[in-house]
Motif scaffolding. Structure first.
Motif, PDB file in Angstrom:
ATOM      1  N   ARG A 142       2.207  -2.064  -2.095  1.00 45.38           N
ATOM      2  CA  ARG A 142       1.656  -1.313  -0.595  1.00 45.38           C
ATOM      3  C   ARG A 142       1.579  -0.087  -0.819  1.00 45.38           C
ATOM      4  NH1 ARG A 142       6.033  -4.027   1.344  1.00 45.38           N
ATOM      5  NH2 ARG A 142       5.919  -6.301   1.826  1.00 45.38           N
ATOM      6  N   GLN A 143       2.631   0.677  -1.335  1.00 46.83           N
ATOM      7  CA  GLN A 143       2.232   2.118  -1.610  1.00 46.83           C
ATOM      8  C   GLN A 143       1.202   2.691  -2.289  1.00 46.83           C
ATOM      9  OE1 GLN A 143       6.389   3.027  -3.134  1.00 46.83           O
ATOM     10  NE2 GLN A 143       7.157   3.049  -1.146  1.00 46.83           N
ATOM     11  N   ARG A 144       1.117   2.035  -3.559  1.00 44.99           N
ATOM     12  CA  ARG A 144       0.103   2.461  -4.162  1.00 44.99           C
ATOM     13  C   ARG A 144      -1.446   2.079  -4.008  1.00 44.99           C
ATOM     14  NH1 ARG A 144       3.041   2.027 -10.213  1.00 44.99           N
ATOM     15  NH2 ARG A 144       4.790   3.405  -9.527  1.00 44.99           N
ATOM     16  N   LEU A 145      -1.532   0.987  -3.276  1.00 46.01           N
ATOM     17  CA  LEU A 145      -2.731   0.623  -2.455  1.00 46.01           C
ATOM     18  C   LEU A 145      -3.148   1.411  -1.575  1.00 46.01           C
ATOM     19  CD1 LEU A 145      -4.532  -1.699  -3.323  1.00 46.01           C
ATOM     20  CD2 LEU A 145      -3.374  -3.275  -1.673  1.00 46.01           C
ATOM     21  N   ALA A 146      -2.121   1.787  -0.547  1.00 47.80           N
ATOM     22  CA  ALA A 146      -2.244   3.054   0.286  1.00 47.80           C
ATOM     23  C   ALA A 146      -2.905   4.264  -0.066  1.00 47.80           C
ATOM     24  CB  ALA A 146      -1.189   3.126   1.213  1.00 47.80           C
ATOM     25  N   ALA A 147      -2.151   4.632  -1.479  1.00 47.96           N
ATOM     26  CA  ALA A 147      -2.457   6.048  -1.953  1.00 47.96           C
ATOM     27  C   ALA A 147      -3.824   5.861  -2.536  1.00 47.96           C
ATOM     28  CB  ALA A 147      -1.682   6.300  -3.206  1.00 47.96           C
ATOM     29  N   ARG A 148      -4.165   4.682  -3.261  1.00 43.24           N
ATOM     30  CA  ARG A 148      -5.697   4.520  -3.717  1.00 43.24           C
ATOM     31  C   ARG A 148      -6.713   4.715  -2.526  1.00 43.24           C
ATOM     32  NH1 ARG A 148      -6.344   3.172  -9.480  1.00 43.24           N
ATOM     33  NH2 ARG A 148      -4.636   4.210  -9.889  1.00 43.24           N
ATOM     34  N   ARG A 149      -6.246   3.999  -1.321  1.00 44.99           N
ATOM     35  CA  ARG A 149      -7.312   3.935  -0.155  1.00 44.99           C
ATOM     36  C   ARG A 149      -7.714   5.394   0.150  1.00 44.99           C
ATOM     37  NH1 ARG A 149      -4.089  -0.327   2.820  1.00 44.99           N
ATOM     38  NH2 ARG A 149      -4.569  -2.238   1.825  1.00 44.99           N
ATOM     39  N   GLU A 150      -6.659   6.272   0.318  1.00 40.65           N
ATOM     40  CA  GLU A 150      -6.648   7.684   0.577  1.00 40.65           C
ATOM     41  C   GLU A 150      -7.537   8.411  -0.286  1.00 40.65           C
ATOM     42  OE1 GLU A 150      -3.143  10.250   1.456  1.00 40.65           O
ATOM     43  OE2 GLU A 150      -2.645   8.414   2.856  1.00 40.65           O
TER      44      GLU A 150
ATOM     45  N   GLU B  81      -9.213  -6.646  -2.201  1.00 45.19           N
ATOM     46  CA  GLU B  81      -9.121  -5.295  -2.533  1.00 45.19           C
ATOM     47  C   GLU B  81      -8.043  -5.253  -3.955  1.00 45.19           C
ATOM     48  OE1 GLU B  81      -6.693  -3.377   0.561  1.00 45.19           O
ATOM     49  OE2 GLU B  81      -7.436  -1.375  -0.460  1.00 45.19           O
ATOM     50  N   LEU B  82      -7.142  -6.078  -3.968  1.00 38.93           N
ATOM     51  CA  LEU B  82      -6.122  -6.253  -5.072  1.00 38.93           C
ATOM     52  C   LEU B  82      -5.971  -7.510  -5.505  1.00 38.93           C
ATOM     53  CD1 LEU B  82      -3.521  -4.190  -6.224  1.00 38.93           C
ATOM     54  CD2 LEU B  82      -2.638  -6.276  -5.450  1.00 38.93           C
ATOM     55  N   VAL B  83      -5.843  -7.811  -6.740  1.00 42.23           N
ATOM     56  CA  VAL B  83      -5.660  -9.100  -7.172  1.00 42.23           C
ATOM     57  C   VAL B  83      -4.310  -9.018  -8.142  1.00 42.23           C
ATOM     58  CG1 VAL B  83      -6.227 -10.979  -8.786  1.00 42.23           C
ATOM     59  CG2 VAL B  83      -7.827  -9.912  -7.271  1.00 42.23           C
ATOM     60  N   VAL B  84      -3.329  -9.727  -7.851  1.00 41.92           N
ATOM     61  CA  VAL B  84      -2.002  -9.647  -8.612  1.00 41.92           C
ATOM     62  C   VAL B  84      -1.895 -11.139  -9.415  1.00 41.92           C
ATOM     63  CG1 VAL B  84       0.504  -9.892  -8.313  1.00 41.92           C
ATOM     64  CG2 VAL B  84      -0.763  -9.034  -6.311  1.00 41.92           C
ATOM     65  N   VAL B  85      -1.936 -10.841 -10.824  1.00 42.88           N
ATOM     66  CA  VAL B  85      -1.919 -11.822 -11.818  1.00 42.88           C
ATOM     67  C   VAL B  85      -0.440 -12.050 -12.404  1.00 42.88           C
ATOM     68  CG1 VAL B  85      -2.999 -13.041 -13.682  1.00 42.88           C
ATOM     69  CG2 VAL B  85      -4.421 -11.500 -12.087  1.00 42.88           C
ATOM     70  N   GLY B  86       0.045 -13.260 -12.359  1.00 41.73           N
ATOM     71  CA  GLY B  86       1.240 -13.571 -12.962  1.00 41.73           C
ATOM     72  C   GLY B  86       1.344 -14.729 -13.838  1.00 41.73           C
TER      73      GLY B  86
ATOM     74  N   LEU C 133      -1.851  -1.236 -11.204  1.00 38.33           N
ATOM     75  CA  LEU C 133      -1.208  -0.379 -10.304  1.00 38.33           C
ATOM     76  C   LEU C 133       0.412  -0.500 -10.308  1.00 38.33           C
ATOM     77  CD1 LEU C 133      -3.230  -0.766  -7.073  1.00 38.33           C
ATOM     78  CD2 LEU C 133      -3.268   1.003  -8.755  1.00 38.33           C
ATOM     79  N   ALA C 134       0.787  -1.611 -10.692  1.00 35.52           N
ATOM     80  CA  ALA C 134       2.198  -2.120 -10.643  1.00 35.52           C
ATOM     81  C   ALA C 134       2.366  -3.419 -11.670  1.00 35.52           C
ATOM     82  CB  ALA C 134       2.692  -2.232  -9.080  1.00 35.52           C
ATOM     83  N   THR C 135       3.622  -3.311 -12.014  1.00 38.61           N
ATOM     84  CA  THR C 135       4.240  -4.646 -12.822  1.00 38.61           C
ATOM     85  C   THR C 135       5.615  -5.016 -12.444  1.00 38.61           C
ATOM     86  OG1 THR C 135       5.082  -3.175 -14.504  1.00 38.61           O
ATOM     87  CG2 THR C 135       2.633  -3.661 -14.691  1.00 38.61           C
ATOM     88  N   CYS C 136       5.803  -6.057 -12.589  1.00 33.96           N
ATOM     89  CA  CYS C 136       7.127  -6.552 -12.336  1.00 33.96           C
ATOM     90  C   CYS C 136       7.424  -7.835 -13.518  1.00 33.96           C
ATOM     91  CB  CYS C 136       7.239  -7.266 -11.127  1.00 33.96           C
ATOM     92  SG  CYS C 136       8.689  -7.994 -10.510  1.00 33.96           S
TER      93      CYS C 136
END
Ligand SMILES: Cc1cc2nc3c(=O)[nH]c(=O)nc-3n(C[C@H](O)[C@H](O)[C@H](O)COP(=O)(O)O)c2cc1C
Length: 175
Positions: free
Chosen positions: A162-170, A77-82, A135-138
């Protein structure tokens, strides 16, 4: 893919800092991990020569080839790349991976590790290479690590994901 795992963390690390952050983040997000490997035969990046090569690759945006990933980004569902900041920008292996496989990512989040600066440009280059807005950066820098603030930054990043993924799902469910 681990049963029920919906997040993949893909990272490149030359000296181990990004790897450590990626592993801790994977534990926090219950995510799978995929290290980026350069193709066999690529010139090594360790030592002074490897450092110089890495600076030049980053400054000149030189292409490097990466090995095909073992895990398919499209299955998550989501890929975090660092990756680390190199010469004020994104490191070459992460840029190469994102250019090659960014199109397979549904939702993207990005992080980078830096000594003192360059994370903004690096994150922008990473986003451009993926062709996606994260969706988010750090950004975690040397002072965060020495001052033990990296854990707070990681927690904040994981929570935002987590929050932004939940909002997207909705919203996706409503369409
Ligand atoms: C080739 C090279 C270039 C770097 N350039 C920068 C830079 O421009 N700005 C910065 O803050 N740190 C820079 N650094 C430091 C790394 O971004 C930082 O130490 C990072 O945490 C290393 O991650 P790693 O241990 O996963 O390789 C550079 C490091 C290397 C090896």
């Amino acid at each position: 893919m681990t049963e029920g795992c919906r997040i993949l963390i893909v990272y490149y690390s030359r000296a181990g800092t990004t790897q450590r952050v990626a592993e801790l983040l994977a534990a926090e997000l219950d995510a799978d991990l995929e290290p980026i490997r350069e193709r066999a035969g690529a010139k090594p990046r360790d030592g002074a020569r490897g450092f110089a090569k890495s600076v030049i690759d980053a400054l000149c945006r030189r292409r490097t080839e990466v090995m095909p990933p073992l895990l398919d980004a499209a299955a998550y569902e989501l890929v975090v790349v660092g990756g680390p900041v190199w010469a004020g920008g994104a490191c070459a292996p992460v840029r190469a991976w994102l250019e090659a496989y960014g199109a397979r990512i549904h939702h993207l989040a990005l992080f980078c590790c830096e000594g003192v600066g360059g994370s903004e440009a690096a994150l922008e280059q990473m986003s451009k290479a993926a062709g996606k807005t994260p969706l988010a950066t750090c950004a975690i820098n040397g002072r965060d690590l020495y001052g033990r603030r990296d854990g707070d930054k990681r927690d904040e990043f994981a929570q935002k994901i987590r929050q932004r993924l939940a909002a997207r799902r909705e919203t996706e469910w409503l369409v």
